[in-house]
Write a protein that holds these residues in place. Structure first.
Motif, mmCIF file in Angstrom:
data_model
loop_
_atom_site.group_PDB
_atom_site.id
_atom_site.type_symbol
_atom_site.label_atom_id
_atom_site.label_comp_id
_atom_site.label_asym_id
_atom_site.label_seq_id
_atom_site.Cartn_x
_atom_site.Cartn_y
_atom_site.Cartn_z
ATOM 1 N N SER A 61 30.882 39.698 50.092
ATOM 2 C CA SER A 61 31.732 40.722 49.505
ATOM 3 C C SER A 61 33.168 40.524 49.976
ATOM 4 O O SER A 61 33.463 39.654 50.795
ATOM 5 N N ARG A 62 34.066 41.359 49.494
ATOM 6 C CA ARG A 62 35.466 41.251 49.922
ATOM 7 C C ARG A 62 35.655 41.726 51.361
ATOM 8 O O ARG A 62 36.724 41.541 51.940
ATOM 9 N N TYR A 63 34.627 42.352 51.945
ATOM 10 C CA TYR A 63 34.704 42.788 53.338
ATOM 11 C C TYR A 63 34.123 41.755 54.294
ATOM 12 O O TYR A 63 34.008 41.993 55.481
ATOM 13 N N LYS A 83 34.552 35.374 51.453
ATOM 14 C CA LYS A 83 35.466 36.424 51.009
ATOM 15 C C LYS A 83 36.376 35.900 49.904
ATOM 16 O O LYS A 83 36.620 36.579 48.907
ATOM 17 N N LYS A 143 34.561 35.620 46.571
ATOM 18 C CA LYS A 143 34.453 36.918 45.915
ATOM 19 C C LYS A 143 35.766 37.299 45.238
ATOM 20 O O LYS A 143 35.789 37.818 44.113
ATOM 21 N N LEU A 144 36.876 37.023 45.926
ATOM 22 C CA LEU A 144 38.179 37.337 45.357
ATOM 23 C C LEU A 144 38.455 36.512 44.102
ATOM 24 O O LEU A 144 39.000 37.019 43.119
ATOM 25 N N PHE A 149 45.413 39.213 45.437
ATOM 26 C CA PHE A 149 44.989 39.074 46.835
ATOM 27 C C PHE A 149 45.534 40.209 47.689
ATOM 28 O O PHE A 149 44.817 40.803 48.499
ATOM 29 N N GLU A 163 43.739 43.585 46.762
ATOM 30 C CA GLU A 163 42.333 43.708 47.110
ATOM 31 C C GLU A 163 42.067 43.660 48.608
ATOM 32 O O GLU A 163 41.090 44.237 49.084
ATOM 33 N N THR A 164 42.890 42.972 49.353
ATOM 34 C CA THR A 164 42.621 42.800 50.786
ATOM 35 C C THR A 164 43.524 43.639 51.669
ATOM 36 O O THR A 164 43.195 43.909 52.805
#
Length: 464
Positions: free
Chosen positions: A82-84, A91, A94-95, A156, A159-160
């Motif tokens: 996942s993004r986590y 990561k 997923k992105l 990026f 989302e992060t």
């Protein structure tokens, strides 16, 4: 490079996952029932005649334990992808899938030029840089290709919520290459001469990641008053002298200011038209002598610079405030006959050094507040592999320095001796934002350091 092919949208992937999990749950239920029946047949049938049912639940416990372990493993797998995810590679994957969806890169394929049914990503992650390549296969139109890097960068960040820096981007043969980092390139602080890089060839650190090397021996530095131009020249001079104790610096100072007074301690200095002509003529003679030495052995197969072959060191010519000097020459030339005029001779010498000096291990750095095309025409400017513009630029300066419009250049923070840099031979598409090195005059006084170098020349590196 790791590979990622995206040929399904997020809804399709979620649906398939859901179907797979339901299928696995059904298999578990059937297996649990089957094992329970098989293992309890020998107990249940005899126990009916005694009026009691004996049921062995050990298999049921094992199957529920298996179900729990499966849920934990699947949950962990989903989290890691996942993004986590704490794992950068997963990561990033997923992105990239999310960006493919959000940017509508993946569509139902048809015969239109800008449609595609699969997207291929290549990516690699190191300690400092993240390299991402998008293979469009010719199905993404050219206008969209130019905007991919900017949109991916914004995605990026969104989302992060961590720092992302777009270091570079290139488009070639339907391949978009983007280079990201989590930290911007850092400014150098020059406060100790012994910490500066040493080598036989030109190799001077400009930032934590960028170096001025033999690949770009000719340079241009432009910046208005207060932009940090003189401080940068100090860095180049001290670093060049520390690079090799056999190196020498010649100086032309068109305004006869601080630099000419300081550099007189270490080498020859010219402050007017006649002395500048004599100095460049001397350097042209040295260049010619070096070429003769290099070509003395006509059968030699070596294609090396003079410094590599003879280890006599390199030469750097700093031509500061060239516009002011040229203006003075042209004004005085009006009083002379055409054959006696200084500027055409000086210009010929300077251009010869810029065009032919590399192989003879002679480097030239031209600097000034402005550098119009009348002083350095386009064909000569193309030979300047290092170009630095500090402070604010006008539309005309952007064209003259980088050959691009102001709107086509990346934004740079010019408030703290910053600007833009271009280094040839690195396959850059655009100049990069640049933070000029900070020269600490208190810890490394420029004039005193030059005096120390002059005393130590021929006896190893000087002490600061």
């Amino acid at each position: 490079m790791s590979k990622l092919t995206v040929d399904q949208n997020q809804a399709q992937i979620s649906y398939k996952k859901h179907r797979a999990y339901i299928f696995l749950l059904k298999i578990w239920a059937i297996a649990t029932l089957t094992f329970g029946v098989v293992l309890n047949v020998k107990n249940v049938i005899p126990s009916i005649s005694r009026g009691e049912i004996i049921f062995e639940n050990q298999s049921l416990k094992l199957m529920f334990l298996l179900l729990l372990m499966s849920v934990v493993i699947i949950s962990l797998w989903e989290f890691l992808h996942s993004r986590y995810s704490p794992i950068e590679k997963w990561k990033l994957e997923k992105l990239l899938r999310g960006f493919t969806e959000e940017s509508d890169l993946l569509r139902q394929h048809d015969n239109s030029f800008n449609q595609t049914k699969s997207i291929k990503w290549l990516y690699s992650i190191s300690d400092s840089l993240i390299i991402i390549k998008l293979m469009t296969g010719g199905h993404v139109n050219s206008e969209m290709e130019k905007d991919i890097a900017r949109r991916l960068h914004g995605y990026f960040v969104k989302e992060t919520r961590v720092s992302w820096v777009l270091e570079d981007r290139r488009i070639k043969d339907r391949l978009i290459m983007m280079v990201f980092s989590h930290e911007a390139d850092k400014r150098l602080v020059i406060e100790d001469i012994l910490s500066l890089r040493q080598s036989n060839e030109l190799n001077i650190q400009l930032t934590q990641r960028l170096s001025w090397t033999i690949r770009q021996p000719m340079g241009l530095v432009v910046g208005p008053t207060g932009s940090g131009k003189t401080s940068l020249l100090k860095v180049l001079i001290i670093s060049f002298l520390a690079n090799n104790h056999k190196n020498k610096v010649f100086t032309i100072d068109g305004k006869e200011a601080f630099l000419s007074v300081a550099m007189s301690r270490i080498g020859k200095v010219a402050t007017d038209g006649q002395s500048a002509l004599e100095l460049t003529a001397e350097l042209c003679q040295i260049m010619q002598q070096r070429y003769e030495e290099m070509n003395a052995d006509v059968d030699s197969e070596k294609d090396s610079t003079h410094a590599e072959l003879f280890e006599q060191g390199s030469i750097l010519l700093i031509a500061d405030e060239l516009l002011a000097l040229v203006g003075e020459m042209q004004a005085s030339d009006k009083m002379l006959k055409p054959t006696e005029r200084i500027y055409p001779q000086f210009y010929s010498n300077l251009m010869s050094l810029i065009v032919k000096g590399r192989q003879a291990s002679i480097s030239v750095v031209v600097s000034g507040q402005q550098m119009p095309a009348s002083i350095l025409p386009t064909e000569t400017r193309d030979s300047l592999g290092l170009r630095i513009a500090l402070g604010r630029m006008s539309q005309q300066q952007a064209q003259e320095i980088f050959g691009l419009g102001l709107k086509d250049l990346p934004r740079a923070d010019t408030s703290n001796y910053g600007g833009l840099i271009w280094l040839d031979g690195l396959d850059w598409e655009l100049p990069k934002p640049f933070q000029s090195p900070y020269y600490d005059d208190e810890k490394l006084p420029f004039k005193a350091t030059l005096s120390n170098i002059a005393e130590a020349q021929g006896g190893g590196l000087p002490q600061a």
